[in-house]
Structures are given as structure tokens and as C-alpha cells.
Write a protein that holds these residues in place. Structure first.
Motif, PDB file in Angstrom:
ATOM      1  N   GLN A 141       5.552  75.593  -0.641  1.00 20.63           N
ATOM      2  CA  GLN A 141       5.890  76.803  -1.399  1.00 20.63           C
ATOM      3  C   GLN A 141       5.527  78.054  -0.592  1.00 20.63           C
ATOM      4  O   GLN A 141       6.358  78.938  -0.393  1.00 20.63           O
ATOM      5  CB  GLN A 141       5.132  76.818  -2.740  1.00 20.63           C
ATOM      6  CG  GLN A 141       5.158  78.150  -3.456  1.00 20.63           C
ATOM      7  CD  GLN A 141       6.511  78.463  -4.080  1.00 20.63           C
ATOM      8  OE1 GLN A 141       6.848  77.938  -5.123  1.00 20.63           O
ATOM      9  NE2 GLN A 141       7.298  79.316  -3.433  1.00 20.63           N
ATOM     10  N   ASP A 262      13.842  74.230   4.947  1.00 16.81           N
ATOM     11  CA  ASP A 262      12.784  73.685   4.097  1.00 16.81           C
ATOM     12  C   ASP A 262      12.712  72.189   4.389  1.00 16.81           C
ATOM     13  O   ASP A 262      13.583  71.426   3.988  1.00 16.81           O
ATOM     14  CB  ASP A 262      13.116  73.941   2.614  1.00 16.81           C
ATOM     15  CG  ASP A 262      12.089  73.306   1.668  1.00 16.81           C
ATOM     16  OD1 ASP A 262      11.097  72.707   2.153  1.00 16.81           O
ATOM     17  OD2 ASP A 262      12.286  73.410   0.438  1.00 16.81           O
ATOM     18  N   ASP A 291       5.005  70.337   4.898  1.00 11.89           N
ATOM     19  CA  ASP A 291       3.705  70.065   4.295  1.00 11.89           C
ATOM     20  C   ASP A 291       2.904  69.147   5.192  1.00 11.89           C
ATOM     21  O   ASP A 291       3.462  68.255   5.838  1.00 11.89           O
ATOM     22  CB  ASP A 291       3.891  69.364   2.936  1.00 11.89           C
ATOM     23  CG  ASP A 291       3.982  70.347   1.786  1.00 11.89           C
ATOM     24  OD1 ASP A 291       3.194  71.304   1.781  1.00 11.89           O
ATOM     25  OD2 ASP A 291       4.838  70.153   0.904  1.00 11.89           O
ATOM     26  N   HIS A 293       0.204  67.921   3.443  1.00 10.63           N
ATOM     27  CA  HIS A 293      -0.334  67.074   2.368  1.00 10.63           C
ATOM     28  C   HIS A 293       0.667  66.064   1.820  1.00 10.63           C
ATOM     29  O   HIS A 293       0.338  65.284   0.938  1.00 10.63           O
ATOM     30  CB  HIS A 293      -0.975  67.903   1.240  1.00 10.63           C
ATOM     31  CG  HIS A 293      -0.077  68.906   0.566  1.00 10.63           C
ATOM     32  ND1 HIS A 293      -0.524  70.142   0.185  1.00 10.63           N
ATOM     33  CD2 HIS A 293       1.213  68.866   0.201  1.00 10.63           C
ATOM     34  CE1 HIS A 293       0.462  70.808  -0.410  1.00 10.63           C
ATOM     35  NE2 HIS A 293       1.523  70.048  -0.405  1.00 10.63           N
ATOM     36  N   LYS A 294       1.887  66.068   2.341  1.00  8.03           N
ATOM     37  CA  LYS A 294       2.804  64.983   1.959  1.00  8.03           C
ATOM     38  C   LYS A 294       2.744  63.902   3.049  1.00  8.03           C
ATOM     39  O   LYS A 294       1.813  63.132   3.091  1.00  8.03           O
ATOM     40  CB  LYS A 294       4.209  65.526   1.740  1.00  8.03           C
ATOM     41  CG  LYS A 294       4.308  66.379   0.461  1.00  8.03           C
ATOM     42  CD  LYS A 294       5.688  66.944   0.211  1.00  8.03           C
ATOM     43  CE  LYS A 294       5.695  67.772  -1.085  1.00  8.03           C
ATOM     44  NZ  LYS A 294       6.932  68.574  -1.206  1.00  8.03           N
TER      45      LYS A 294
HETATM   46  C1  LIG Z   1       7.349  69.418  -2.229  1.00  5.99           C
HETATM   47  C2  LIG Z   1       8.435  70.303  -1.786  1.00  5.99           C
HETATM   48  C3  LIG Z   1       8.277  71.694  -1.773  1.00  5.99           C
HETATM   49  C4  LIG Z   1       7.044  72.363  -2.331  1.00  5.99           C
HETATM   50  O1  LIG Z   1       5.925  72.000  -1.601  1.00  5.99           O
HETATM   51  P1  LIG Z   1       4.455  72.285  -2.107  1.00  5.99           P
HETATM   52  O2  LIG Z   1       3.646  71.652  -1.037  1.00  5.99           O
HETATM   53  O3  LIG Z   1       4.319  71.617  -3.422  1.00  5.99           O
HETATM   54  O4  LIG Z   1       4.257  73.742  -2.180  1.00  5.99           O
HETATM   55  C5  LIG Z   1       9.291  72.457  -1.263  1.00  5.99           C
HETATM   56  N1  LIG Z   1      10.419  71.892  -0.807  1.00  5.99           N
HETATM   57  C6  LIG Z   1      10.621  70.556  -0.818  1.00  5.99           C
HETATM   58  C7  LIG Z   1      11.908  70.002  -0.289  1.00  5.99           C
HETATM   59  C8  LIG Z   1       9.632  69.718  -1.308  1.00  5.99           C
HETATM   60  O5  LIG Z   1       9.811  68.396  -1.309  1.00  5.99           O
END
Ligand SMILES: *Cc1c(COP(=O)(O)O)cnc(C)c1O
Length: 465
Positions: A141, A262, A291, A293-294
């Protein structure tokens, strides 16, 4: 209270933490307490005096126990959540103990240098251009927000407008061309940036949710300041926009436009020789959000923003105040690249994660999440369940009996069953169950147990019809 008794509360925390983590593989995957039970357990009047820290740690751990969603489990497939690898988690503890304010080099020299080193490693892993500037933010985000702030700066600058000074009142209109299946954080970032969601021109997508280049080409013809938002990794299907075509078209038709990507989880496909071709052309974009954290399985919260043009990135974020000490030897001040002022030194766990896994370990996570997603999809498909997407990454979308109600019932039953956890969604107007394999520890036995649980819940739900 003994000011120097760190050992009491920290030992309690260590024991509680290891107990929780070691119990994850066999723990039912779902919260067990209701909100009312949690309020009862944790609520009460404001404490009027001190309590022993060790006791507080023990009380909190006991109080929250039944209300934790075990999202670090290898059988947690909800949303797109990663877990935490041991090195990253341990480094995150130290980050707290060191309690560095990582805004300035002068305030946290080691944190600034660790970010710098991790940034170089990340660019190499993700195949991004060398000059790219990097910010360590809370999540995708804020990565989207930061990148779009840089984009806003640059497209308006090219139109003769200094948004940092002049703001948006009276500014040239910006159009944001974004796929109709973009993530909602793009819209939210544009709201934060004062551009509002009306600036978005939704671009048609195909059945997987990928932006259609022909539809984009049509919209690029208007000669106004333009930001293109592409996506690698649709939150439902995992689908990846045709980045090479998008970048090519944009640079060709609207050369002053900015392409943002993104890639919250999808950008990590870059580390895999097998999956990398899906990201062809990625290095041609102007900014990227992802991210840690993913897919990288760093503890919350940890996101990354990358900008191919350090100048607009810095122009949009940097701050100067008389009392701040900016390093005179050109050391990097992290606050020039992210929207926070005081901030956690979140580069430490990212650094530790990369150092512990190495390129091969990260590649292994990405490829295993993909392979496990396919295994899940294949097992369900063999048993007559409809798989709605091409499983290109780690996401699987399934639907039961071509029936919204049955599908929702199965999602609920699976959550109640506790073997695994996943959530529901609506895809192209139809109810579906989302399976996201994003945890570093998920293996074949997790998938097989979980697929069996889904089929068991389906059989029960069908009988109840
Ligand atoms: C998870 C996600 C986000 C948001 O990420 P956060 O780490 O929750 O802020 C934005 N774009 C995509 C494609 C996502 O999968």
C-alpha cells in the motif's frame, strides 16, 4: 520494578514465542475465540498502577491465545499472507531491542547501511536497473503510494508544474490508466495523493484479469500527464499484465508517461528462471512496488518501493528541517525515500531474510509456492472441482458445483474445520474460493491434507443441500 530486569520479560516472551511457533504445524488453522470472549479476556478497567513486566507478557500471551489467526501455518492459504522465516523473525526481535530510529543516517548508521546493502541485493534479485532508488515502507500500500507520489511529481514537472510547491489546485489534470482488475490500494494511494479515484481510467482486462494492451493503446492517445498502473500478480488469479507490451506502447505513444508496476507478490517471480519469462520487460518500467512480508516471508510490516529515477523519488519524499542532521558525506538518509519520519529499522529483517536464504533459497520458495498451488489445483480438479484461473503463480481460484451458495458454504465449512484456512471472493460476478500459497514452509503433505479437507467439506455441504 527492577529497571534492569530485561531477562524476566524477555525470557517469558522467548518461551511463549517458541511454544507458539513450534506448535504451528499441528495447531488448528483458525481463531477459536469470539470477539465477545476476547473482550472479556483482555478488557477491564484502566490499570491504575504498575504490574510486573514478566507477568504482563504472560497475561497478554494467555489472553490472546484463542484469538490468534495462525497465519504462519504451512496450511494457511488466506488472502496473500506470508509467514516469517527464522532468521527474519529473530532479526526482527533484535530490531526491537536496538530500537533504532531509521529516518536518518546520523540517527541509525548501521540501519542506513544495512538498508543500502539489502537494497542492492533486492535490485539484483528482482532484476531491476542499477540506479534504482529504494524505500523500505510498511507494505505494498505505502509502496504504491510512494511510487505514485514520485510519478505525480514527474509527470507534472514535465507539464511545467511543481506539485511539491504548488500542490494540486490549478494543476494540469492527470490521467491514471490502470487495469480494471487493479488492487484497491492503487485507488487508495490516489486518494491519499489528492488525485482522487476519478482520475482513474479503467483499462479493459482479459478473462484472467490482465490488462489488454489494445485497450491501453487507445487511451494513451490523449496528450495529458499520464501514469500507467500495471500489475504483476492479480490478488485473485495471480495473473501478470503483459509488461513488455505495456512499457513499449507507453514509451512509444506517450513518451512523458510514467509506468508503475504493482508487484506486491508477483514481482518475486523474477528470481525464478522458470517463471521469469512472465515478467519480460519489467526493467523498462519507472517504478515498482512489492512486499517483503508476502513472498519473502519477512514478519509484518515490510514493503518495498523502487524507483528507476531517484530524483523524483527523492523530490516527492525528502524533508529538511533545521534540527535534522543530514550526513555531509553523502550517506543515504532513509527518510528521503519513504513517507515516514521516525521509523522502525525494517531493513534488518529484510537483510537477514536474504542473507539466510540466499538467491537459491528465495528461488526455492517462489518455485515451491507455485508448484504447491498447482498441486492443490490439480488435486481439486481431478475430483471435479472447477479451477477458474490459469495457475501461473501461487494463486488458485476454485468454485464448487457452479453454485454461489454452495461455494460460500464450503469456504465457511473449511474455515470451521480448522485443517487449513482460506477465504472467499467474487470473481467476474461469481463466488469463488481463493487459495494463496505464500508460506515458506508449505510442503506436499500440507497440500494433501488441505485438499482432502476441502473435498471432505464439499461432500458434507453437498449432502446438506
Ligand atoms: C497485498 C497486495 C497489495 C497491498 O499490500 P499490503 O502489503 O497489504 O499493503 C497491493 N497490491 C497487490 C497486488 C497485493 O497483492
Amino acid at each position: 520494578m527492577d529497571k534492569h530486569d530485561w531477562e524476566g520479560p524477555l525470557t517469558e516472551a522467548y518461551e511463549r514465542a517458541t511454544h507458539y511457533l513450534e506448535g504451528l504445524p499441528e495447531r488448528p488453522v483458525g481463531p477459536r475465540a469470539t470477539a465477545a470472549e476476547l473482550r472479556h479476556e483482555l478488557g477491564g478497567p484502566l490499570p491504575q498502577g504498575p504490574t510486573d513486566p514478566k507477568e504482563v507478557v504472560a497475561d497478554i500471551a494467555k489472553g490472546v491465545e484463542e484469538g490468534l489467526l495462525p497465519s504462519g501455518s504451512g496450511r494457511f492459504f488466506g488472502f496473500v499472507f506470508g509467514g516469517a522465516t527464522p532468521a527474519a523473525l529473530a532479526a526482527d526481535w533484535l530490531t526491537t531491542a536496538w530500537d533504532q530510529n531509521a529516518g536518518l543516517y546520523a540517527a541509525a548508521p548501521a540501519a542506513a547501511v544495512v538498508e543500502e546493502v539489502a537494497a542492492d541485493w533486492l535490485k539484483s534479485l528482482l532484476n531491476l536497473p542499477k540506479q534504482t532508488s529504494v524505500g523500505f515502507v510498511t507494505g505494498a500500500q505505502m509502496a504504491n503510494f510512494t511510487a505514485l507520489a514520485a510519478a505525480r511529481h514527474e509527470v507534472l514537472k514535465k507539464a511545467g508544474w511543481d506539485v511539491e510547491k504548488q500542490g494540486l489546485i490549478g494543476a494540469p489534470t492527470i490521467r491514471v490508466l490502470a487495469g480494471a482488475e487493479r488492487h484497491d490500494t492503487i485507488d487508495r494511494a490516489l486518494r491519499f495523493l489528492g488525485l482522487g479515484t476519478d482520475c482513474i481510467v479503467p483499462i479493459d482486462v482479459d478473462d484472467q484479469g490482465r490488462m489488454r494492451p489494445d485497450a491501453l493503446a487507445e487511451e494513451l492517445k490523449q496528450q495529458v500527464p499520464t501514469i500507467v498502473c500495471a500489475q504483476v500478480g492479480n490478488v485473485n488469479t495471480g495473473a501478470i499484465d503483459p509488461i513488455e507490451e505495456i512499457c513499449h506502447l507507453t514509451k512509444e505513444v506517450a513518451k512523458d508517461a510514467w509506468v508503475h508496476v504493482d508487484g506486491a507478490f508477483g514481482l518475486w517471480a523474477a528470481v525464478s528462471p522458470e517463471l521469469r519469462p512472465l515478467l519480460k520487460g519489467i526493467e523498462r518500467a519507472d517504478s515498482w512496488a512489492t512486499d517483503a512480508h508476502k513472498t519473502l516471508n519477512v514478519p509484518y510490516d515490510s514493503g518495498l518501493v523502487f524507483c528507476a529515477h531517484p530524483e523524483p523519488h527523492r523530490a516527492a519524499m525528502s524533508v529538511r528541517a533545521t534540527y535534522l542532521i543530514h550526513d555531509e558525506n553523502g550517506q543515504r538518509d532513509p527518510l528521503d525515500f519513504n513517507p515516514e519520519f521516525s521509523r522502525r529499522a525494517r531493513g534488518f529483517p529484510v537483510y537477514a531474510a536474504i542473507r539466510a536464504l540466499g538467491r537459491s533459497g528465495i528461488t526455492e520458495i517462489v518455485e515451491r509456492c507455485h508448484a504447491m498451488a498447482r498441486r492443490f489445483a490439480d488435486t481439486l480438479a481431478t475430483n471435479g472441482v472447477a479451477v477458474l484461473n490459469d495457475v501461473v503463480l501461487n494463486q488458485v481460484l476454485v468454485r464448487f458445483g457452479d453454485d454461489d451458495e454452495l461455494t460460500r458454504r464450503v469456504v465457511k465449512a473449511v474455515q470451521d474445520d480448522g485443517t487449513c484456512w482460506m477465504s472467499g471472493t467474487t470473481w467476474h460476478g461469481q463466488a469463488a474460493m481463493r487459495i494463496s500459497v505464500s508460506n515458506w514452509s508449505t510442503d506436499e503433505s500440507d497440500i494433501d491434507r488441505s485438499a482432502a479437507a476441502v473435498l471432505r467439506c464439499l461432500a458434507v455441504a453437498q449432502r446438506l443441500r
